[in-house]
Motif scaffolding. Sequence first.
Motif, mmCIF file in Angstrom:
data_model
loop_
_atom_site.group_PDB
_atom_site.id
_atom_site.type_symbol
_atom_site.label_atom_id
_atom_site.label_comp_id
_atom_site.label_asym_id
_atom_site.label_seq_id
_atom_site.Cartn_x
_atom_site.Cartn_y
_atom_site.Cartn_z
ATOM 1 N N ARG A 251 16.567 -33.041 2.869
ATOM 2 C CA ARG A 251 16.209 -34.353 2.316
ATOM 3 C C ARG A 251 15.181 -34.219 1.198
ATOM 4 N N ASP B 7 29.625 -38.174 11.118
ATOM 5 C CA ASP B 7 28.845 -38.798 12.183
ATOM 6 C C ASP B 7 29.573 -38.751 13.526
ATOM 7 N N VAL B 8 30.680 -38.045 13.591
ATOM 8 C CA VAL B 8 31.439 -37.920 14.835
ATOM 9 C C VAL B 8 31.512 -36.433 15.196
ATOM 10 N N LYS C 68 26.130 -45.858 1.407
ATOM 11 C CA LYS C 68 26.057 -44.653 2.238
ATOM 12 C C LYS C 68 27.356 -43.886 2.037
ATOM 13 N N HIS D 281 22.392 -39.689 3.733
ATOM 14 C CA HIS D 281 23.617 -40.498 3.727
ATOM 15 C C HIS D 281 23.747 -41.322 2.449
ATOM 16 N N ASP D 282 22.621 -41.714 1.878
ATOM 17 C CA ASP D 282 22.655 -42.582 0.698
ATOM 18 C C ASP D 282 23.229 -41.828 -0.510
ATOM 19 N N ARG E 35 13.159 -47.247 -0.242
ATOM 20 C CA ARG E 35 14.140 -48.014 0.512
ATOM 21 C C ARG E 35 13.415 -48.882 1.519
ATOM 22 N N PRO F 111 29.334 -34.045 15.067
ATOM 23 C CA PRO F 111 28.937 -33.270 13.883
ATOM 24 C C PRO F 111 28.391 -31.880 14.221
ATOM 25 N N TRP G 90 21.778 -32.510 1.464
ATOM 26 C CA TRP G 90 22.957 -32.483 2.345
ATOM 27 C C TRP G 90 22.854 -33.409 3.538
ATOM 28 N N ASP G 91 21.653 -33.708 4.004
ATOM 29 C CA ASP G 91 21.541 -34.537 5.207
ATOM 30 C C ASP G 91 21.219 -35.996 4.877
ATOM 31 N N LEU H 82 10.926 -48.002 4.384
ATOM 32 C CA LEU H 82 11.454 -46.953 5.267
ATOM 33 C C LEU H 82 11.199 -45.537 4.744
ATOM 34 N N ARG H 83 11.421 -45.363 3.459
ATOM 35 C CA ARG H 83 11.337 -43.973 2.966
ATOM 36 C C ARG H 83 11.403 -43.953 1.443
ATOM 37 N N PRO H 84 10.960 -42.816 0.860
ATOM 38 C CA PRO H 84 11.217 -42.594 -0.549
ATOM 39 C C PRO H 84 12.726 -42.431 -0.712
ATOM 40 N N PRO I 298 26.305 -28.229 7.512
ATOM 41 C CA PRO I 298 27.643 -28.146 6.923
ATOM 42 C C PRO I 298 27.935 -26.758 6.358
#
Lengths: 309, 309, 309, 309
Positions: free
Chosen positions: D152, D135-136, D128, D51-52, D72, D138, D48-49, D7-9, D142
């Motif tokens: 990221r 996530d609600v 996470k 989740h992990d 990941r 948002p 900041w963005d 999926l991603r680094p 921030p």
Amino acid sequence: MALEGVLRPGHIALRVLELEPAVRHYTEVLGLHETGRDANGRVYLKAWDEHDHHSVVLREADEPGMDYIGFRVDGPATLDRLASAVKDSGLVSDCKWIEAGEHLQTGMRFRFTVSTGHAIELFAHKEKIGTATGDVNPDPWPDGLRGMSPSRFDHCLLYGDGFDDTVKLFREVLGFSLTEQVVTPDGLQIAAFLTCSNKAHDIAFIRHGEKNKFHHASFVLDSWGDVLRAADLISKHDVALDIGPTRHGITRGATIYFFDPSGNRNEVFAGGYIHYPDKPVITWHEKELGRAIFYHDRKLNDAFLTVLT
Amino acid sequence: MALEGVLRPGHIALRVLELEPAVRHYTEVLGLHETGRDANGRVYLKAWDEHDHHSVVLREADEPGMDYIGFRVDGPATLDRLASAVKDSGLVSDCKWIEAGEHLQTGMRFRFTVSTGHAIELFAHKEKIGTATGDVNPDPWPDGLRGMSPSRFDHCLLYGDGFDDTVKLFREVLGFSLTEQVVTPDGLQIAAFLTCSNKAHDIAFIRHGEKNKFHHASFVLDSWGDVLRAADLISKHDVALDIGPTRHGITRGATIYFFDPSGNRNEVFAGGYIHYPDKPVITWHEKELGRAIFYHDRKLNDAFLTVLT
Amino acid sequence: MALEGVLRPGHIALRVLELEPAVRHYTEVLGLHETGRDANGRVYLKAWDEHDHHSVVLREADEPGMDYIGFRVDGPATLDRLASAVKDSGLVSDCKWIEAGEHLQTGMRFRFTVSTGHAIELFAHKEKIGTATGDVNPDPWPDGLRGMSPSRFDHCLLYGDGFDDTVKLFREVLGFSLTEQVVTPDGLQIAAFLTCSNKAHDIAFIRHGEKNKFHHASFVLDSWGDVLRAADLISKHDVALDIGPTRHGITRGATIYFFDPSGNRNEVFAGGYIHYPDKPVITWHEKELGRAIFYHDRKLNDAFLTVLT
Amino acid sequence: MALEGVLRPGHIALRVLELEPAVRHYTEVLGLHETGRDANGRVYLKAWDEHDHHSVVLREADEPGMDYIGFRVDGPATLDRLASAVKDSGLVSDCKWIEAGEHLQTGMRFRFTVSTGHAIELFAHKEKIGTATGDVNPDPWPDGLRGMSPSRFDHCLLYGDGFDDTVKLFREVLGFSLTEQVVTPDGLQIAAFLTCSNKAHDIAFIRHGEKNKFHHASFVLDSWGDVLRAADLISKHDVALDIGPTRHGITRGATIYFFDPSGNRNEVFAGGYIHYPDKPVITWHEKELGRAIFYHDRKLNDAFLTVLT
């Protein structure tokens, strides 16, 4: 009147080695508009938001560089008054009047040589040919923009000895404010940024061993995004880049420098601050010269310091 | 001197219904810095790039609105000269001198009421407390900025009848230029944008049935990106939005309007053009008023037209 | 392979009332490139950074709206597999194969109608005609861009009843992720934003009383500065503006909405976030719908909610 | 599923000479958030963005450089499948499983050494811990952001010999796409930009005489305006600048490079394009390497080529 006396840099006359490549550069890459050619083969150009007939004049010559820069004053009476004051100042040489019409659509110009060796002009009249957006219900920008499309010619930077007298003339006779300066540890002023307006600079001088050297002519963009676009255009057109995109410490402007095909340096920039005559002068120490000139790199590149025309 | 006479809008005094929510708004959301409170409970604020002690003064009162706007002139002699000229103009009433120190760290102010009903002040001295970046080898912006963090208070827009005499006073007595106007088909001027500088406006007036109404106080940002950030902050802080982000046709500025907790309208904006006194006045026809005010929507929202304090 | 199955929205077929004004809008204002016309009079268009022959197809009809949207899958085997899975899902009707060549330079398409009433297509082949920058030592953007010049067709938003089955189909059969949703206090999902990629959305649905309604087709810009430029172009071309520039809460995109001459809504936008399938779904409560849709205004305008084609 | 496999680094583990100055750099200048320290003294950080729990791990050591980069994958089954495939590929050495919990809040990791000498990991689980916006309903960003505040960790660039086998492993075993390459006149590939997503790159390799060298770790910003802000912060914090702001020809990203206090190179950048696996590979000729790397300068600076850790 709140704005009076010398109003702005009204034109800069540049020498180029070959006229047509230069015209292509100033119109297609920089994005000025050609407004006329005269019997001497000179080409007149203006930026899109300038009302006056021209702000750049190109002349083919054996060497690049600046012939002169001309300042627009607020009227004929001011022109006479300032011409006398300049002549009587003891700070200039080679004073003369240039007859109306010697520049296309331009009135009489008073020309003199300052102690740094540069020819400076004052004039009170140039025909207003207007802008493509017009003055009635105008759009914020015109269709058909090409190249970097700065809105105005903004300022130039000149190098020379006789620095102190030139700065004195601009401050004491022509009414400019000193916005920023660079000083040595001994307190010697080695750079002076001068304004006749709310802009951070309308002209600037660097103390230098040789007279009458030209560093760059600068044109103003709207935004840092336009600086990126200008940088991309420099690469797309294979124009010689000097440095940028970056930011100046002095004036805070976001900037990029490049060369016309004859080696004259151009700048396009965005941003800065609003100057007022009661604002304290900003002083840069010589040891911070890197940060002063290129705020991000904090060091000067050789080309920027040594390539003059 | 190239910039002289009236230099800039130096302070605006606003009435707020509750002081502390207002202070939080002007410091945390707008991002001004509190620089003092006086014995009358007034709070003094400045923007980060202003050297003078304050540009905004808040006072708790039963009704929101503007008490007065004060213009900085270039020195005591000009203050005396303009005070006399204003008094003798036949265009104002209620002239009086306010003693030095009535505003914190501010010299004598000459106050008068113009025909639109607004109190205007002139002053020649306010202590320079400087900026966080200082004047020696300064960074382009200081650490610790909060909120929208405009660099300066820029202008205000006022509504009133007696419009013609007020415009006449600003142009003929105080030396302002008319940069833009809105006219009816009959040629009646219904809006006037006036500058004492190279900025597109330092104050503006709208012809209106009721005297002494306040539309907004405006603060200047660096970029369109800052306007987006301001818009996000408006939502994060649940501030009442008027309109924006958008662009004005008049002045070309990119803008957003919102309300302080007392209902006084604020603007933050970026961009515009460089005005010169010899630039033709830009004229907007009343039928193009939508495009003139909100260039993208091309129509006016009710709140913008009717909510005044 | 890390990206597989359904790759992207590959084309959207729109009905327009008059073809030539529509073509002028999509080429001169939006800035797509016309790549062909077929025997049925349909006009094919692509954005500058798309390699495939077309992403928009215009057809003259009595009513505006969307005929269908087609998704590019990663190969013929996937096309067969997904066609079977869709047919067997019990969630669609009117399945049929469209022969290769029915769209210019496009292979076989599998078309079906989802429960919201919209026609959806899958296809595995469309000729790559490339981009003006080419694939060898390319410039970051081509010369000769016109209008808003988005780089790609990005997504569309559709309204209909039968919402749950359509969302189920996209998630469970076509492999899309739900990135964001709007839910009522009862937990009813009333909006679903779905992606088959790292983008915040490739298609989105709103629960609505009437089947087969089209809200907008969206095209992607590079920056918030491009959104301002798009807004200016909307005014310069007298295009009907819906709303913007503003920001979405949902997806975070900076956006502007407007209408083509037939009343079909277009969006251009910039920004957002990088989605991953393991990222938690973002949920908006119905009472925050204003902020979700228009983060700055925090309220919905009537046109945005009710004008559908 | 449309996005699957790798999926991603997910994390990069860097060696630093002194831990606390490094932590200050990565938190105060770059603007990551510290999320934990483990018994071995390692410091965990995230943007900041993300989740992990973490995307950067710092370890004090005698030499700077990269210990490993971890990707990941979409679940435990994929982890097992890819671990087997990697082990059986004949392209790697030193395969081993790292037990769950060796990294804070992280599941089992499969580590192996590729032919360029770099340690690569795959993992399927990391806690996470979410983001400050939640996530609600948002906000788009921030409060309390510090420094450059990238959203990221994006990718890294690695140098080594054994280049071909490493590229083969990523493309054929791990399912990455080649987005761009640099080739010599003989057709030898000397740089490969690889993605497992719609991003222009998730990892890149340069053919180089020495194994296991680290060029830079890159973090993503929202805009070109953020790149200017990052550049200003570099100067304000007296961070060593490598080059920028500028644009890459490769990937089109607007970028700036700088060094952490140990000499590890960091990049922050904005922009690029949306990659799809059916998009033609972009090829740069070695003679255009300058333009490929630094689109504006069109030449490489020595530091960029030679400073590796």
